[in-house]
Design an enzyme around this catalytic site. Structure first.
Site, PDB file in Angstrom:
ATOM      1  N   HIS A 177     -11.992   0.045   8.672  1.00  0.00           N
ATOM      2  CA  HIS A 177     -11.367  -1.384   8.253  1.00  0.00           C
ATOM      3  C   HIS A 177     -12.291  -1.851   7.050  1.00  0.00           C
ATOM      4  CE1 HIS A 177     -11.363  -5.838   9.897  1.00  0.00           C
ATOM      5  NE2 HIS A 177     -10.208  -5.477   9.214  1.00  0.00           N
ATOM      6  N   GLU A 204      -8.796   0.722   5.065  1.00  0.00           N
ATOM      7  CA  GLU A 204      -8.151  -0.397   4.635  1.00  0.00           C
ATOM      8  C   GLU A 204      -9.053  -1.268   3.898  1.00  0.00           C
ATOM      9  OE1 GLU A 204      -7.068  -4.781   5.891  1.00  0.00           O
ATOM     10  OE2 GLU A 204      -9.082  -3.579   5.919  1.00  0.00           O
ATOM     11  N   ASP A 251      -8.812  -5.280   1.505  1.00  0.00           N
ATOM     12  CA  ASP A 251      -8.066  -6.392   1.079  1.00  0.00           C
ATOM     13  C   ASP A 251      -8.047  -6.625  -0.305  1.00  0.00           C
ATOM     14  OD1 ASP A 251      -7.962  -7.301   3.998  1.00  0.00           O
ATOM     15  OD2 ASP A 251     -10.203  -7.083   3.637  1.00  0.00           O
ATOM     16  N   HIS A 254     -11.953 -10.265   0.801  1.00  0.00           N
ATOM     17  CA  HIS A 254     -11.233 -11.044   1.804  1.00  0.00           C
ATOM     18  C   HIS A 254     -10.944 -12.324   2.174  1.00  0.00           C
ATOM     19  CE1 HIS A 254     -10.830 -12.187   6.125  1.00  0.00           C
ATOM     20  NE2 HIS A 254     -10.393 -10.819   6.477  1.00  0.00           N
TER      21      HIS A 254
HETATM   22  O1  G3P Z   1      -5.051  -5.133   8.010  1.00  0.00           O
HETATM   23  C1  G3P Z   1      -5.789  -5.180   9.323  1.00  0.00           C
HETATM   24  C2  G3P Z   1      -6.819  -6.324   9.126  1.00  0.00           C
HETATM   25  O2  G3P Z   1      -7.623  -6.087   8.044  1.00  0.00           O
HETATM   26  C3  G3P Z   1      -6.061  -7.689   9.225  1.00  0.00           C
HETATM   27  O3  G3P Z   1      -7.179  -8.598   9.225  1.00  0.00           O
HETATM   28  O4  G3P Z   1      -8.741 -10.578   8.672  1.00  0.00           O
HETATM   29  O5  G3P Z   1      -9.584  -8.018   8.474  1.00  0.00           O
HETATM   30  O6  G3P Z   1      -7.892  -8.453   6.533  1.00  0.00           O
HETATM   31  P1  G3P Z   1      -8.530  -8.824   8.265  1.00  0.00           P
HETATM   32 MG    MG Z   2      -7.700  -6.629   5.921  1.00  0.00          MG
END
Ligand code: G3P
Ligand code: MG
Length: 245
Positions: A11, A38, A40, A53
């Protein structure tokens, strides 16, 4: 549709082991044997897709103010590592292009979360989708785009229909499947806190892979994967071993 990708996804690049959304995080994920990440992506004040993020710089950098009002030159001067720990001092805010190149070099499959700042949903999605199509062109591991924003998913589809999309939500609404179909999304991503066996059964019956964030407990992860959840996003790369994934 079955899930042909890794079942554990680091993440925000490297989870808790590195500052979020940085190249150091991507290196850390690969070092730990992770094959999927993953991150952002948001637009800078110059319209450049960068890994970020929050809409504001304070939490993860030594800068101030809104990302959408910060030029590329200013972003390039920021330290996005010290907030995590001294060993990452000076770690830059990566451009999406730099992160993509590193994913390709390290053999990391990417779930790109389109994270628009307020009001920039369509523009962010269009730019990210077009750039992703360029960056991964011809690679054997095309990324998966996702977003909490329906407008972003629509714009991504229009800009790069060849790239797959995932519908991202906190709690899936009752009509999640209809939304998925309407947007031609291939997967459903939601909060682990809103998981239920019933949701999994619905997703499985519809042939839609279910992905959950953020799962950090190894027993919980093992059970969810055993039940048939397709993949998990985790911050605890140190606790959830991806080697056997
Ligand atoms: O994409 C899964 C997760 O990353 C969504 O929440 O706030 O960590 O971007 P966040
Ligand atoms: Mg995310």
């Amino acid at each position: 549709m079955s899930w042909a990708r890794p079942r554990l996804i680091a993440h925000r690049c490297g989870g808790a082991l590195a500052p979020e959304n940085t190249l150091a995080g991507l290196r850390k994920a690969a070092e730990r044997g992770y094959r999927a990440v993953e991150f952002d992506v948001m637009l800078s004040g110059d319209g450049t897709p960068v890994l970020m993020h929050d809409e504001t710089l304070e939490r993860t950098t030594d800068g101030h103010g809104r990302v959408a009002e910060t030029s590329d030159a200013e972003l390039a001067r920021l330290d996005a590592g010290s907030w995590h720990s001294a060993q990452f001092a000076g770690e830059p805010v990566p451009t999406f292009g730099d992160a993509a190149e590193m994913c390709l070099a390290l053999g990391l499959w990417a779930n790109i979360e389109i994270k628009p700042s307020r009001g920039a949903d369509a523009e962010t999605a269009r730019k990210v989708a077009l750039r992703a199509a360029e960056l991964w062109n011809g690679s054997g591991q095309p990324p998966l785009l996702s977003s909490f924003s329906i407008a972003a998913l629509e714009a991504a589809r229009e800009a790069a229909p060849q790239l797959s999309r995932g519908l991202l939500c906190v709690a899936p609404p009752a009509d999640w499947l209809a939304t998925c179909r309407r947007l031609a999304c291939v997967s459903l991503h939601c909060s682990r806190n809103h998981f239920s066996p019933r949701l999994l059964a619905e997703a499985q019956a519809a042939g839609v892979p279910l992905l959950l964030y953020t799962v950090n407990d190894p027993d919980d992860a093992g059970e969810l994967l055993r039940l048939g959840v397709s993949a998990l996003f985790t911050d605890r790369l140190d606790l959830l071993s991806a080697r056997a994934d």
